[in-house]
Write an enzyme that holds these catalytic residues in place. Structure first.
Site, PDB file in Angstrom:
ATOM      1  N   ASP A 177       4.199  -6.452   4.350  1.00 22.19           N
ATOM      2  CA  ASP A 177       3.579  -5.357   5.108  1.00 22.19           C
ATOM      3  C   ASP A 177       3.562  -5.675   6.599  1.00 22.19           C
ATOM      4  O   ASP A 177       2.682  -5.243   7.328  1.00 22.19           O
ATOM      5  CB  ASP A 177       2.155  -5.107   4.570  1.00 22.19           C
ATOM      6  N   HIS A 200       3.350   2.667  13.197  1.00 21.90           N
ATOM      7  CA  HIS A 200       2.283   3.641  13.414  1.00 21.90           C
ATOM      8  C   HIS A 200       2.657   4.679  14.468  1.00 21.90           C
ATOM      9  O   HIS A 200       1.811   5.431  14.934  1.00 21.90           O
ATOM     10  CB  HIS A 200       0.983   2.934  13.814  1.00 21.90           C
ATOM     11  N   GLU A 208      -5.068   1.472   2.743  1.00 24.47           N
ATOM     12  CA  GLU A 208      -4.849   0.428   3.742  1.00 24.47           C
ATOM     13  C   GLU A 208      -4.954   0.956   5.168  1.00 24.47           C
ATOM     14  O   GLU A 208      -5.495   0.285   6.040  1.00 24.47           O
ATOM     15  CB  GLU A 208      -3.471  -0.222   3.523  1.00 24.47           C
ATOM     16  N   GLU A 209      -4.464   2.166   5.372  1.00 23.06           N
ATOM     17  CA  GLU A 209      -4.484   2.730   6.726  1.00 23.06           C
ATOM     18  C   GLU A 209      -5.858   3.306   7.078  1.00 23.06           C
ATOM     19  O   GLU A 209      -6.039   3.933   8.117  1.00 23.06           O
ATOM     20  CB  GLU A 209      -3.411   3.824   6.865  1.00 23.06           C
ATOM     21  N   ASP A 226      -0.398   4.375   0.838  1.00 21.72           N
ATOM     22  CA  ASP A 226      -0.852   5.402   1.783  1.00 21.72           C
ATOM     23  C   ASP A 226      -0.142   5.203   3.108  1.00 21.72           C
ATOM     24  O   ASP A 226       0.470   4.144   3.348  1.00 21.72           O
ATOM     25  CB  ASP A 226      -2.375   5.342   1.971  1.00 21.72           C
ATOM     26  N   HIS A 284       0.836  -1.210   0.000  1.00 27.57           N
ATOM     27  CA  HIS A 284       0.000   0.000   0.000  1.00 27.57           C
ATOM     28  C   HIS A 284       0.867   1.255   0.000  1.00 27.57           C
ATOM     29  O   HIS A 284       1.954   1.277   0.573  1.00 27.57           O
ATOM     30  CB  HIS A 284      -0.984   0.019   1.171  1.00 27.57           C
ATOM     31  N   ASP A 288       6.408   1.387   6.424  1.00 28.59           N
ATOM     32  CA  ASP A 288       5.001   0.979   6.298  1.00 28.59           C
ATOM     33  C   ASP A 288       4.281   1.858   5.303  1.00 28.59           C
ATOM     34  O   ASP A 288       3.698   2.853   5.666  1.00 28.59           O
ATOM     35  CB  ASP A 288       4.338   1.036   7.682  1.00 28.59           C
TER      36      ASP A 288
END
Lengths: 479, 479
Positions: B198, B448, B169-170, B103, B101, B135
């Site tokens: 991922d 994150h 994805e997020e 994003d 991903h 990520d």
């Protein structure tokens, strides 16, 4: 002896001027004196000026006491003044201190009001709808109207009046307690009794005198686990979760039927005497009113007496919420690291806050130890206030009771309340004088809700009641 | 058989071009493609253009699939495209689908970053710090770098590659599941296996292949009492309080030691086999790493193996929070009228979400009935996903394992994860093909969190790993 003719004249003047009194209330309601919103602080101050203008007009000596400033929402704000007034100084008369507040709760049309909250309207049923109409602008202006009516009627005012009107009641009464303590032997010297009109009838038809309030012990219980919030997928099942601990711990505090389970907590509760029990038999209260107030039928007790006793004279424990956990709508895979549970106990005579704190702390620590958690527990008492209980046999109450009979042709209910009105206890403790709660509004006035109202009849009869009360005070024997 | 000489050339090219790869990652990180913030949606789209330019440069056929729009924060927003790519179409080669991903999570310097989050820096230790570095921009660009390196080295690309890069994805992977289901027999036709990069190594030194994920059943439990929030002083002790009920109810769900107490819930958990147990004996993991991750020593188990087993292969239950109660700082005398407790269960093989729902519902209803409360209970399963478990014996894993040995000179750890990566199960179910999770970054990358990083060595060795994996795929026998 009360001068019956004088009183009748007073009533007549009040009736004649009632539209002016309503206009006066409308003017006051129009000033949005919201003490808890920074942008309205100037309005609170403006409201104090409105009042002192009226004091001047009525010849009431006053001081608008500057009580400094405070920080609210990161803004340094000047506090609105506490208005101290003196009306009359006759050593042959009793001196009564009346307290009220000129600030109000927030209100927005968008909250669901049926009319603009600061634009008072009168409905066809005679309800004066507007923020502050009942809480507490109606009552404080009621005292001033009573003074004016005596002047208009050219009747001697029966007592010396001391006035204490604050502008921060809806926001913690900042500065009030200190002022009362400081002025107990100065401005308030010579006060014989205190009368506060800032609560409500139990129901909607029968006046009451209120002689008791529950106290409160409020707690903050912090459970700390991980150093930061964790992902519940990654760490769930491998760490002691503060939320799990908190739910176990708080489930031990109170039973679903309301019984407090903290060891020893109920031991000091004053036993119910026959005399007290009798008071409950004739109160104007029905479960229907409760159902309408709670908008449900989730009452624990199926009869009025037990319901009121558990509201007024038995302790209760409420869990208010959790700080630090996920509280929004939706869903989040968070494992909260540190959670702060908040609960409070409404305490009653003869519970002592200090003893309650000890019992709560011991109980929580013991129960937490049983959980076998590696998290840490800390307990903080946020604030506490004793319960307040006065004697309805005191001359202050007897006078008020007679006044109610004069105006409403019935004996008042003798009520207590479940919540606390801290200033009650403050005055009693600082002045060591009897305090009476003499409500003007009805139980359904919705003081902190939308569409707050004061019935015109309660307002006008209330002015008469205040006058009659002061005349009864003058004629009764103070022991 | 793998052409060793080709691979060596490939490695050499990767090493030679590593600074270019870092610059390429820096360019990508500079685009703040945050999918969950309205104002950044254009950046997400810009990121998709950046990628498709690179696809064009590398001769990868692609489609940027428009997947419609959605409403976020009351704004109707076009979704960023899902980029589908095809590189090679040789019927004699295997076809591998790679997913990633483009994003990223939100990031603000004020959150505590040591440098501007979208201005990637490299530390003296070779950490590439920037939002999305690990990520998932590092991995997705890693695949493209691997293709380019083959072109530069003039080596035949060993497989046909299908690419699926999404930009949501997020933020719930809006539209992805539908696209995968629709394209299973179209764009994804002929795919032999899937590889997703991922996730992360378990620790910081040893690579891993990930073959299992826990599933989830998330619940919302609503207890309704009064029709509106009440004052705890006035009504405390006289009504059944939803908070009291919720605390009693949720205290029954899980023990402080993590054991789920819902009747029957543990019955279906797959027993631990000797073979599986062996995997746990040699993993690169220490309680010190756990302590550092949870920033405390509040772990339930005092050894690594039980800790990982409870993270990966046993269910767990987390209480996330309460909606509708008081959750701010400070104190409020509120008796909440309607509270919504939220919890989730991480489920494992062989638990079935439907069966879990039945057990949860029955248990909560039975326990609620025991409370004798007049409040009402309702239970809603917000979402559920099965656990995912692959076989590390599958040729897809065998190829990846050999590739790890080539690059890192050690056998990879075989890991599972406690959280869910929904796309894994989606691909497996829709394509009915083996899915491999092949991480590029380390366990401490802070995907994150603030200061997200990807070590330069992980990035560069990761590019080699991806290439070597595809060569091993080409040479292995697919059963």
């Amino acid at each position: 002896m009360v001068n019956e003719a004088s009183l009748e004249t007073f009533y007549k003047i009040v009736d004649q001027n009632q539209d002016d009194y309503v206009e006066r209330l409308r003017e006051a309601v129009a000033i949005p004196s919201i003490s808890s919103i920074v942008g309205h602080r100037d309005d609170v101050v403006r409201m104090s000026h409105w009042l002192t203008s009226l004091f001047e007009k009525l010849g009431i000596k006053y001081e608008a006491r500057d009580i400094g400033s405070h920080v609210m929402d990161n803004v340094d704000l000047k506090l609105p003044p506490i208005i101290l007034g003196t009306y009359g100084n006759d050593p042959n008369k009793k001196t009564i201190l009346v307290y009220g507040h000129y600030d109000v709760q927030p209100a927005l049309l968008e909250d669901g009001w049926s009319s603009k909250p600061f634009d008072m309207i009168e409905t066809s049923k005679g309800q004066l709808i507007g923020r502050g109409a009942s809480d507490d602008k109606g009552p404080i202006i009621g005292w001033l109207n009573a003074i004016e009516a005596h002047q208009n009627a050219e009747i001697d005012f029966p007592v010396n009046l001391k006035i204490c009107f604050e502008g921060m009641e809806e926001n913690g009464s900042e500065g009030l307690e200190e002022l009362i303590a400081n002025e107990a032997d100065k401005y308030f010297k010579g006060v014989d009794a205190v009368c506060i009109s800032d609560n409500y009838w139990l129901g909607v038809t029968k006046p009451c005198l209120t002689y008791g309030l529950r106290g409160i012990c409020a707690y903050k219980v912090t459970i700390c686990g991980p150093g930061k919030d964790l992902h519940s997928g990654v760490f769930g099942g491998t760490v002691h979760e503060p939320m799990t601990d908190l739910f176990h711990l708080f489930s031990k505090l109170v039973a679903p039927n309301g019984d407090i389970l903290i060891t020893g907590i109920n031991d000091d509760v004053a036993p119910l005497t026959d005399e007290e029990n009798k008071v409950y038999q004739s109160l104007e209260f029905s479960l229907n009113e409760l159902h309408s107030a709670i908008e449900s039928k989730t009452n624990i007790y199926d009869n009025e007496i037990e319901t009121l006793q558990h509201r007024w004279r038995y302790p209760s424990l409420t869990i208010h919420g959790i700080e630090g956990a996920f509280s929004s709508s939706g869903f989040k895979t968070v494992l909260p690291a540190k959670v702060i549970g908040k609960f409070s106990i409404r305490i009653v005579p003869n519970m002592d806050p200090k003893r309650v704190n000890e019992l709560v702390e011991k109980f929580l620590k013991d129960e937490f130890a049983k959980l076998g958690s590696k998290n840490t527990l800390s307990i903080e008492c946020l604030h506490s206030a004793k319960a307040w209980l006065s004697s309805p046999h005191h001359w202050n109450y007897v006078a008020a009771s007679k006044a109610v009979e004069r105006i409403f042709k019935c004996k008042p209910d003798l009520t207590r309340e479940g919540g606390s009105i801290p200033v009650t206890l403050t005055f009693q403790d600082a002045l060591n004088k009897n305090v009476l709660l003499l409500p003007m509004g009805r139980g359904d006035d919705g003081a902190h809700s939308i569409n707050e109202k004061l019935d015109r009849s309660n307002y006008i009869q209330g002015i008469k009641l205040f006058g009659a009360y002061l005349h009864e005070i003058a004629s009764c024997k103070a022991e």
